[in-house]
Design a protein around this motif. Structure first.
Motif, mmCIF file in Angstrom:
data_model
loop_
_atom_site.group_PDB
_atom_site.id
_atom_site.type_symbol
_atom_site.label_atom_id
_atom_site.label_comp_id
_atom_site.label_asym_id
_atom_site.label_seq_id
_atom_site.Cartn_x
_atom_site.Cartn_y
_atom_site.Cartn_z
ATOM 1 N N LEU A 17 18.196 -25.667 32.947
ATOM 2 C CA LEU A 17 19.396 -24.401 33.131
ATOM 3 C C LEU A 17 19.481 -23.461 31.786
ATOM 4 O O LEU A 17 19.604 -24.429 31.085
ATOM 5 C CB LEU A 17 20.279 -24.454 34.220
ATOM 6 C CG LEU A 17 20.475 -25.639 35.115
ATOM 7 C CD1 LEU A 17 22.055 -26.004 36.032
ATOM 8 C CD2 LEU A 17 20.006 -24.254 36.197
ATOM 9 N N ARG A 18 18.480 -22.338 31.856
ATOM 10 C CA ARG A 18 18.390 -21.762 30.372
ATOM 11 C C ARG A 18 19.437 -20.809 30.915
ATOM 12 O O ARG A 18 19.583 -19.981 31.037
ATOM 13 C CB ARG A 18 17.406 -21.538 30.163
ATOM 14 C CG ARG A 18 16.874 -22.774 30.185
ATOM 15 C CD ARG A 18 14.900 -22.350 29.698
ATOM 16 N NE ARG A 18 14.313 -23.175 29.729
ATOM 17 C CZ ARG A 18 13.923 -23.671 31.024
ATOM 18 N NH1 ARG A 18 14.060 -23.048 31.844
ATOM 19 N NH2 ARG A 18 12.690 -24.004 30.526
ATOM 20 N N VAL A 20 22.778 -20.522 32.126
ATOM 21 C CA VAL A 20 23.112 -19.737 34.046
ATOM 22 C C VAL A 20 24.821 -18.717 33.893
ATOM 23 O O VAL A 20 25.331 -19.313 33.710
ATOM 24 C CB VAL A 20 23.040 -20.885 35.127
ATOM 25 C CG1 VAL A 20 23.036 -20.249 36.469
ATOM 26 C CG2 VAL A 20 21.023 -20.789 34.712
ATOM 27 N N GLY A 39 15.192 -24.407 39.936
ATOM 28 C CA GLY A 39 16.736 -25.820 38.738
ATOM 29 C C GLY A 39 17.859 -25.894 39.787
ATOM 30 O O GLY A 39 18.714 -25.497 39.898
ATOM 31 N N LYS A 40 17.581 -25.357 40.702
ATOM 32 C CA LYS A 40 19.243 -24.391 42.334
ATOM 33 C C LYS A 40 20.016 -26.191 42.124
ATOM 34 O O LYS A 40 20.752 -26.087 42.347
ATOM 35 C CB LYS A 40 18.012 -24.579 43.448
ATOM 36 C CG LYS A 40 17.470 -23.513 43.580
ATOM 37 C CD LYS A 40 16.634 -22.980 44.819
ATOM 38 C CE LYS A 40 15.718 -23.943 45.598
ATOM 39 N NZ LYS A 40 14.604 -24.349 44.881
ATOM 40 N N THR A 42 19.861 -28.996 40.240
ATOM 41 C CA THR A 42 20.610 -29.431 39.891
ATOM 42 C C THR A 42 21.364 -27.931 39.145
ATOM 43 O O THR A 42 23.278 -28.742 38.546
ATOM 44 C CB THR A 42 19.478 -29.189 38.032
ATOM 45 O OG1 THR A 42 18.598 -29.817 38.085
ATOM 46 C CG2 THR A 42 19.925 -28.945 36.576
ATOM 47 N N LEU A 43 21.410 -27.459 39.248
ATOM 48 C CA LEU A 43 22.451 -26.422 39.387
ATOM 49 C C LEU A 43 23.608 -26.705 40.622
ATOM 50 O O LEU A 43 25.098 -26.778 40.281
ATOM 51 C CB LEU A 43 22.559 -24.849 39.914
ATOM 52 C CG LEU A 43 23.686 -23.437 39.847
ATOM 53 C CD1 LEU A 43 23.221 -22.476 39.218
ATOM 54 C CD2 LEU A 43 24.680 -23.417 40.904
ATOM 55 N N PRO A 53 26.590 -30.208 31.637
ATOM 56 C CA PRO A 53 25.819 -29.309 31.198
ATOM 57 C C PRO A 53 26.047 -29.715 29.174
ATOM 58 O O PRO A 53 26.833 -29.749 29.624
ATOM 59 C CB PRO A 53 26.699 -28.037 31.079
ATOM 60 C CG PRO A 53 28.108 -28.206 31.573
ATOM 61 C CD PRO A 53 27.931 -28.944 32.069
ATOM 62 N N LEU A 203 16.993 -17.788 41.197
ATOM 63 C CA LEU A 203 17.001 -18.076 40.023
ATOM 64 C C LEU A 203 14.590 -17.880 40.124
ATOM 65 O O LEU A 203 14.929 -18.418 40.558
ATOM 66 C CB LEU A 203 17.049 -19.765 39.996
ATOM 67 C CG LEU A 203 18.680 -20.511 39.995
ATOM 68 C CD1 LEU A 203 19.402 -21.281 39.823
ATOM 69 C CD2 LEU A 203 19.836 -19.665 38.384
ATOM 70 N N GLY A 206 14.653 -21.725 35.568
ATOM 71 C CA GLY A 206 16.210 -22.594 35.366
ATOM 72 C C GLY A 206 16.906 -20.999 34.892
ATOM 73 O O GLY A 206 17.953 -20.841 33.957
ATOM 74 N N GLU A 207 16.184 -19.259 35.222
ATOM 75 C CA GLU A 207 17.240 -18.705 34.225
ATOM 76 C C GLU A 207 17.702 -17.431 36.165
ATOM 77 O O GLU A 207 17.103 -16.863 36.939
ATOM 78 C CB GLU A 207 16.363 -17.875 33.615
ATOM 79 C CG GLU A 207 16.484 -18.293 32.431
ATOM 80 C CD GLU A 207 15.699 -17.088 31.465
ATOM 81 O OE1 GLU A 207 14.676 -16.036 31.625
ATOM 82 O OE2 GLU A 207 15.647 -17.885 29.863
#
Length: 233
Positions: A17-18, A20, A39-40, A42-43, A53, A203, A206-207
């Motif tokens: 994730l970058r 978010v 990245g879903k 992971t979020l 984070p 997403l 990751g953004e």
């Protein structure tokens, strides 16, 4: 309300994730969409406290909970239903539900679970691991109903299930929302997710590539550009 600000997170030396930013308002359904690897999951792990984070801040009702443990966030009303049947397979259905209920409220919890998913009432004495995938998912979801959460994080809860079971699960999500819970929903059936969502985030690597209301996506080629999957039915 859950608010993520500038979240950077990953595993080892890999950043997933970058920066978010995401908000889940009280009582709202937020759909989180994106291609595999976007990245879903992971979020959702960050939001449930399973992954802290490396940069950014997480607020819950205005309080900083960035470094809170999963247990602390459960006490604050967050319930995470991970991908892949979150049940204790060696225990019976009844034992699973009792474990998830508050002390002294076991009877009420069982009644609420059976009300939400009548099929579980026929399986109370059955070992959870011997049930069908759909029934196990019902059991995993039922705990979100008996725990009275404020925010439910749902990771691909319809994956691999028959269409009829998917219908039942989305009916349950509507019921859950009607009880006042907010939902952050990662879902492979994009059109189904958009139909129940108040807001949607896309997403891409990751953004956040898009944030807005589902109606803003009409006529745009967002699915092939960012989601990269069959939108489902």
């Amino acid at each position: 309300m859950l608010e993520l600000r500038g979240i950077v997170a990953g595993y080892g030396g890999t950043t997933v994730l970058r920066g978010v930013d995401l908000i889940v308002p009280d009582g709202a359904v937020v759909a989180l969409l994106g291609a595999n690897g976007a990245g879903k999951t992971t979020l959702l792990r960050v939001a449930s406290g399973l992954l802290h984070p490396t940069e950014g801040q997480m607020l819950l009702d205005g309080n900083d909970v960035t470094r809170s443990s999963p247990h602390e966030l459960v006490r604050r009303g967050i319930c995470h239903v991970p991908e892949g049947r979150g049940v204790f397979s060696s225990l019976t259905v009844q034992e699973n539900l009792i474990l998830q209920s508050a002390r002294g409220e076991e009877k009420e919890a069982l009644e609420r679970a059976v009300e939400a998913f009548p099929r579980l009432g026929e399986r109370l004495a059955q070992t959870a691991g011997t049930m069908s995938g759909g029934e196990q998912q019902m059991l995993a979801l039922a705990r979100t109903y008996v725990q009275h959460p404020n925010l439910v994080l749902l990771d691909e809860v319809s994956m691999g299930l028959a269409p009829k079971i998917v219908d039942e699960i989305f009916e349950f999500l509507t019921l859950l929302r009607g009880q006042g819970a907010s939902l952050l929903l990662v879902e492979q059936y994009v059109t189904r997710a958009l139909a129940v969502a108040d807001y949607v985030y896309l997403l891409n690597r990751g953004e956040v590539a898009f944030a807005g209301e589902p109606s803003e996506l009409e006529g745009e080629d967002v699915f092939t550009q960012y989601v990269g999957a069959d939108i489902g039915h």
